[in-house]
Design an enzyme around this catalytic site. Structure first.
Site, PDB file in Angstrom:
ATOM      1  N   GLY A  29      46.086  34.569  37.811  1.00 38.23           N
ATOM      2  CA  GLY A  29      44.710  34.430  37.315  1.00 38.23           C
ATOM      3  C   GLY A  29      43.846  35.553  37.844  1.00 38.23           C
ATOM      4  O   GLY A  29      44.337  36.664  38.099  1.00 38.23           O
ATOM      5  N   GLU A  86      49.547  36.853  41.263  1.00 38.39           N
ATOM      6  CA  GLU A  86      49.633  37.821  40.167  1.00 38.39           C
ATOM      7  C   GLU A  86      48.251  37.854  39.553  1.00 38.39           C
ATOM      8  O   GLU A  86      47.838  36.905  38.894  1.00 38.39           O
ATOM      9  CB  GLU A  86      50.715  37.361  39.175  1.00 38.39           C
ATOM     10  CG  GLU A  86      51.272  38.510  38.369  1.00 38.39           C
ATOM     11  CD  GLU A  86      50.448  38.790  37.139  1.00 38.39           C
ATOM     12  OE1 GLU A  86      49.489  39.597  37.235  1.00 38.39           O
ATOM     13  OE2 GLU A  86      50.746  38.192  36.099  1.00 38.39           O
ATOM     14  N   THR A 116      39.608  34.294  42.196  1.00 37.68           N
ATOM     15  CA  THR A 116      40.226  33.005  42.538  1.00 37.68           C
ATOM     16  C   THR A 116      41.441  33.224  43.428  1.00 37.68           C
ATOM     17  O   THR A 116      41.682  32.449  44.361  1.00 37.68           O
ATOM     18  CB  THR A 116      40.634  32.245  41.252  1.00 37.68           C
ATOM     19  OG1 THR A 116      39.500  32.172  40.393  1.00 37.68           O
ATOM     20  CG2 THR A 116      41.102  30.844  41.561  1.00 37.68           C
ATOM     21  N   GLY A 117      42.196  34.277  43.174  1.00 36.74           N
ATOM     22  CA  GLY A 117      43.367  34.578  43.998  1.00 36.74           C
ATOM     23  C   GLY A 117      42.979  34.767  45.462  1.00 36.74           C
ATOM     24  O   GLY A 117      43.650  34.274  46.372  1.00 36.74           O
ATOM     25  N   CYS A 145      47.319  40.452  31.311  1.00 40.49           N
ATOM     26  CA  CYS A 145      46.997  41.130  32.581  1.00 40.49           C
ATOM     27  C   CYS A 145      47.542  42.552  32.606  1.00 40.49           C
ATOM     28  O   CYS A 145      46.969  43.433  33.232  1.00 40.49           O
ATOM     29  CB  CYS A 145      47.512  40.325  33.764  1.00 40.49           C
ATOM     30  SG  CYS A 145      49.264  39.962  33.648  1.00 40.49           S
ATOM     31  N   GLU A 153      37.801  44.143  34.467  1.00 42.34           N
ATOM     32  CA  GLU A 153      38.783  43.684  33.494  1.00 42.34           C
ATOM     33  C   GLU A 153      38.034  42.964  32.365  1.00 42.34           C
ATOM     34  O   GLU A 153      37.408  41.939  32.586  1.00 42.34           O
ATOM     35  CB  GLU A 153      39.716  42.705  34.215  1.00 42.34           C
ATOM     36  CG  GLU A 153      40.997  42.442  33.506  1.00 42.34           C
ATOM     37  CD  GLU A 153      41.874  41.466  34.282  1.00 42.34           C
ATOM     38  OE1 GLU A 153      41.365  40.705  35.123  1.00 42.34           O
ATOM     39  OE2 GLU A 153      43.080  41.458  34.000  1.00 42.34           O
ATOM     40  N   LYS A 170      49.580  23.140  37.690  1.00 45.64           N
ATOM     41  CA  LYS A 170      48.284  22.889  37.056  1.00 45.64           C
ATOM     42  C   LYS A 170      48.011  23.962  36.013  1.00 45.64           C
ATOM     43  O   LYS A 170      47.764  25.121  36.346  1.00 45.64           O
ATOM     44  CB  LYS A 170      47.143  22.919  38.086  1.00 45.64           C
ATOM     45  CG  LYS A 170      45.829  22.435  37.468  1.00 45.64           C
ATOM     46  CD  LYS A 170      44.602  22.874  38.239  1.00 45.64           C
ATOM     47  CE  LYS A 170      43.927  24.089  37.658  1.00 45.64           C
ATOM     48  NZ  LYS A 170      43.446  23.975  36.275  1.00 45.64           N
TER      49      LYS A 170
HETATM   50  P1  NDP Z   1      40.643  31.884  36.985  1.00 49.18           P
HETATM   51  O1  NDP Z   1      41.258  32.700  38.056  1.00 49.18           O
HETATM   52  O2  NDP Z   1      39.400  31.135  37.298  1.00 49.18           O
HETATM   53  O3  NDP Z   1      41.706  30.808  36.427  1.00 49.18           O
HETATM   54  C1  NDP Z   1      43.115  30.910  36.533  1.00 49.18           C
HETATM   55  C2  NDP Z   1      43.678  29.553  36.941  1.00 49.18           C
HETATM   56  O4  NDP Z   1      43.181  29.204  38.232  1.00 49.18           O
HETATM   57  C3  NDP Z   1      43.291  28.405  36.008  1.00 49.18           C
HETATM   58  O5  NDP Z   1      44.317  27.431  35.974  1.00 49.18           O
HETATM   59  C4  NDP Z   1      42.094  27.815  36.744  1.00 49.18           C
HETATM   60  O6  NDP Z   1      41.833  26.495  36.371  1.00 49.18           O
HETATM   61  C5  NDP Z   1      42.572  27.914  38.165  1.00 49.18           C
HETATM   62  N1  NDP Z   1      41.528  27.850  39.177  1.00 49.18           N
HETATM   63  C6  NDP Z   1      40.216  28.188  39.055  1.00 49.18           C
HETATM   64  N2  NDP Z   1      39.593  28.023  40.247  1.00 49.18           N
HETATM   65  C7  NDP Z   1      40.521  27.575  41.110  1.00 49.18           C
HETATM   66  C8  NDP Z   1      40.497  27.217  42.490  1.00 49.18           C
HETATM   67  N3  NDP Z   1      39.385  27.291  43.225  1.00 49.18           N
HETATM   68  N4  NDP Z   1      41.623  26.794  43.075  1.00 49.18           N
HETATM   69  C9  NDP Z   1      42.777  26.724  42.368  1.00 49.18           C
HETATM   70  N5  NDP Z   1      42.860  27.023  41.067  1.00 49.18           N
HETATM   71  C10 NDP Z   1      41.750  27.462  40.437  1.00 49.18           C
HETATM   72  O7  NDP Z   1      40.423  32.778  35.759  1.00 49.18           O
HETATM   73  P2  NDP Z   1      39.425  32.516  34.521  1.00 49.18           P
HETATM   74  O8  NDP Z   1      40.038  31.537  33.630  1.00 49.18           O
HETATM   75  O9  NDP Z   1      38.042  32.224  34.970  1.00 49.18           O
HETATM   76  O10 NDP Z   1      39.422  33.947  33.883  1.00 49.18           O
HETATM   77  C11 NDP Z   1      38.574  34.923  34.450  1.00 49.18           C
HETATM   78  C12 NDP Z   1      39.188  36.280  34.397  1.00 49.18           C
HETATM   79  O11 NDP Z   1      40.405  36.299  35.143  1.00 49.18           O
HETATM   80  C13 NDP Z   1      39.591  36.739  33.014  1.00 49.18           C
HETATM   81  O12 NDP Z   1      38.517  37.227  32.306  1.00 49.18           O
HETATM   82  C14 NDP Z   1      40.570  37.805  33.400  1.00 49.18           C
HETATM   83  O13 NDP Z   1      39.865  38.945  33.781  1.00 49.18           O
HETATM   84  C15 NDP Z   1      41.274  37.229  34.606  1.00 49.18           C
HETATM   85  N6  NDP Z   1      42.529  36.551  34.267  1.00 49.18           N
HETATM   86  C16 NDP Z   1      43.685  37.176  34.568  1.00 49.18           C
HETATM   87  C17 NDP Z   1      44.879  36.595  34.204  1.00 49.18           C
HETATM   88  C18 NDP Z   1      46.164  37.240  34.505  1.00 49.18           C
HETATM   89  O14 NDP Z   1      47.141  36.990  33.794  1.00 49.18           O
HETATM   90  N7  NDP Z   1      46.266  38.033  35.543  1.00 49.18           N
HETATM   91  C19 NDP Z   1      44.954  35.342  33.490  1.00 49.18           C
HETATM   92  C20 NDP Z   1      43.669  34.725  33.266  1.00 49.18           C
HETATM   93  C21 NDP Z   1      42.512  35.328  33.654  1.00 49.18           C
HETATM   94  P3  NDP Z   1      40.763  26.177  35.203  1.00 49.18           P
HETATM   95  O15 NDP Z   1      41.041  27.111  34.075  1.00 49.18           O
HETATM   96  O16 NDP Z   1      41.068  24.776  34.880  1.00 49.18           O
HETATM   97  O17 NDP Z   1      39.420  26.422  35.823  1.00 49.18           O
END
Ligand code: NDP
Length: 499
Positions: free
Chosen positions: A250, A272, A254-255, A306, A403, A197
């Site tokens: 992410g 991660e 959420t993790g 990240c 972050e 996804k």
């Molecule tokens: P999220 O953790 O919300 O999103 C990352 C992924 O998880 C996306 O595909 C998202 O889908 C999906 N997701 C969201 N909620 C759920 C859930 N309950 N169950 C399963 N999958 C889910 O990050 P954000 O996009 O909100 O970004 C927020 C912050 O996270 C950023 O500002 C940054 O600080 C951090 N981040 C870190 C990253 C990294 O590489 N470590 C990458 C991205 C963000 P969808 O986008 O469709 O909601």
């Protein structure tokens, strides 16, 4: 000035205009849900495409397709060398579509076309070929055992690695293709099936790559893509009972949610997550290396990385000199659309994320922090944030601990390296760190004591397929990459034979 723009390929425009479904069982399938998600160009704020918004029932269909392919062993049962060959063909097809994929990525994510070509596609190819090669190097061990009964019996024992089953891959929006393939490739190399996804903000490149996987010869059902929201589609996927492993990249919040849900079924999870990554600059560091290395480390992909350096601790004797060097470098950055040939800072991924980053800066401004900003960009409805240095921010500011994930970096004066080390480790995160010095003893002493999954000496953010990557503390669990990468995608089975 953002200069001339790259012309959009006809094939890219055709792909954007398509009525995208979900990629299930080797082809596009209409979602049961009629809801659509709109994809925006971050440079203009204009809609450019729509995708399906998968419901729980759609996700179930995709997982069951992956499960059927797994138990039928259409992929897991292939000879390792066949899997390797097909995965290498897959990499060749991705390479042949470099410009198309790079443009799609820039149009949906905002990043520079040069970064899309070099990282999203170019580096992805390195990872694809490296991982394809691991398919033929999956090994167990032979083990001497001491089972004493029945009297006189002898045993031979060994372990073998078997694919875990159906994997759920959850991909963020910062490097949609590259991080996506960090999940797809180990799953496929080890013989798993995958349902992936992408973020609802940036789903296009993985939809296109799934078609190339089928063209390369990956059997139907082995590689599926569901597009949809995190709340419904992501939750349904990560909590599906037929999913054996979740690979998530992410946010930490959420993790944690995914880890809690996975605990109910004891689903394997690798996470991660985020980072608040420090760089320690000692007084004997080479100023030119520091500025070049940490400008890239902090501002690559507008800081939406990240591993990015976001807190730079500088020993007092070098501080003023480096602040003026960084200021000059930031002011020389050219801010413009990702499709510009010359812009090296581009819009952030979405309006919501842009507002979030601006809020950090507004809070800093209201508290009289010293901000040194570069060019604000072309304006309009694009999601631009000026690259910004925050000099000696007050400890109470959120951007000290949270972050920001934007083009913002803190420059902090410290009395000595020990103060820098204490501040560097004073965080709940532990993803990456760096130390800058010409003294090898200092470099090793600080790298030993920095609490981070990766520590660079005289560089930052540079990753490689052969170098394990992952976080300590709240930056995650598990490691990606490296020669043992597939261990996380396999079960170890012990076999014991009496003779
Ligand atoms: P999220 O953790 O919300 O999103 C990352 C992924 O998880 C996306 O595909 C998202 O889908 C999906 N997701 C969201 N909620 C759920 C859930 N309950 N169950 C399963 N999958 C889910 O990050 P954000 O996009 O909100 O970004 C927020 C912050 O996270 C950023 O500002 C940054 O600080 C951090 N981040 C870190 C990253 C990294 O590489 N470590 C990458 C991205 C963000 P969808 O986008 O469709 O909601």
């Amino acid at each position: 000035m953002s200069g001339s723009q790259v012309a959009t390929l006809a094939s890219v425009q055709i792909f954007l205009d398509r009525q995208h479904g979900l990629y299930i069982d080797g082809g596009q399938q209409a979602a049961q849900s009629e809801k659509r998600l709109t994809i925006y160009n971050p440079a203009t704020g204009e809609p450019i495409a729509t995708t399906a918004d998968a419901s729980t029932a759609d996700v179930d269909k995709a997982v069951m397709s992956a499960w059927k392919a797994f138990v039928a062993r259409t992929w897991a049962g292939r000879l390792p060398a066949e899997r390797e060959r097909i995965l290498l063909r897959f990499a060749d097809l991705v390479e042949q579509h470099t410009e198309e994929l790079a443009q799609l990525e820039t149009l949906e994510q905002g990043k520079s076309i040069h970064i899309s070509r070099a990282f999203e596609v170019g580096c992805t190819l390195n990872w694809m070929r490296y991982t394809a090669g691991l398919a033929t190097k999956i090994t167990g061990s032979t083990l001497d055992v001491s089972i004493p009964m029945p009297e006189g019996a002898r045993y031979q024992a060994w372990t073998r690695k078997e694919p875990v089953g159906v994997v759920a891959g959850i991909v963020p929006w910062n490097f949609p293709l590259m991080i996506g393939m960090w999940k797809v490739m180990p799953a496929l190399a080890s013989g798993c099936s995958i349902v992936i996804k992408p973020s609802e903000t940036t789903p296009l490149t993985l939809l296109r790559v799934a078609e190339l996987a089928t063209e390369a010869g990956i059997p139907d059902g082995v590689f599926n893509v569901v597009t949809g929201s995190g709340s419904e589609c992501g939750t349904a996927l990560t909590s599906h009972p037929q999913v054996a492993k979740v690979s998530f990249t992410g946010s930490t919040a959420t993790g944690k949610q995914i880890a809690r849900s996975a605990a109910d079924r004891l689903t394997r999870v690798t996470l991660e997550l985020g980072g608040k990554n420090p760089a320690i600059v000692l007084k004997d560091a080479d100023p030119q290396w520091v500025i070049e290395g940490l400008m890239t480390g902090s501002f690559l992909n507008q800081g939406q990385v990240c591993a990015a350096s976001s807190r730079i601790y500088i020993e007092a004797p070098l501080f003023d000199n480096l602040v003026s060097g960084f200021e000059q470098a930031v002011k020389s950055l050219n801010v413009g659309p990702g499709m510009s040939e010359t812009a090296n800072i581009n819009p952030l991924v979405s309006r919501a994320h842009c507002d979030k980053v601006q809020a950090f800066l507004q809070e800093a401004q209201q508290n009289n922090a010293e901000l040194l900003s570069g060019n604000a960009g072309p304006g309009g409805n694009g999601y631009y944030v000026a690259p910004t240095l925050v000099v000696n921010p007050d400890a109470s500011l959120r951007l000290n601990r949270e972050e920001v994930f934007g083009p913002v970096v803190n420059l902090v004066r410290v009395a000595d390296g020990e103060e820098a080390l204490r501040l560097a480790n004073d965080t709940e995160y532990g993803l990456t760190a760096s130390v800058w010095t010409r003294d090898l003893s200092h470099a090793l002493s600080y790298s030993d004591r920095l609490q981070a999954g990766t520590v660079w000496i005289n560089s930052h953010t540079l990753i490689d397929a052969n170098l394990p990557f992952g976080g300590m503390k709240q930056s995650g669990t598990g490691r990606d990459f490296g020669p043992d990468w597939l261990d996380g995608w396999c079960e170890t089975k012990s076999v014991c034979v009496r003779y």
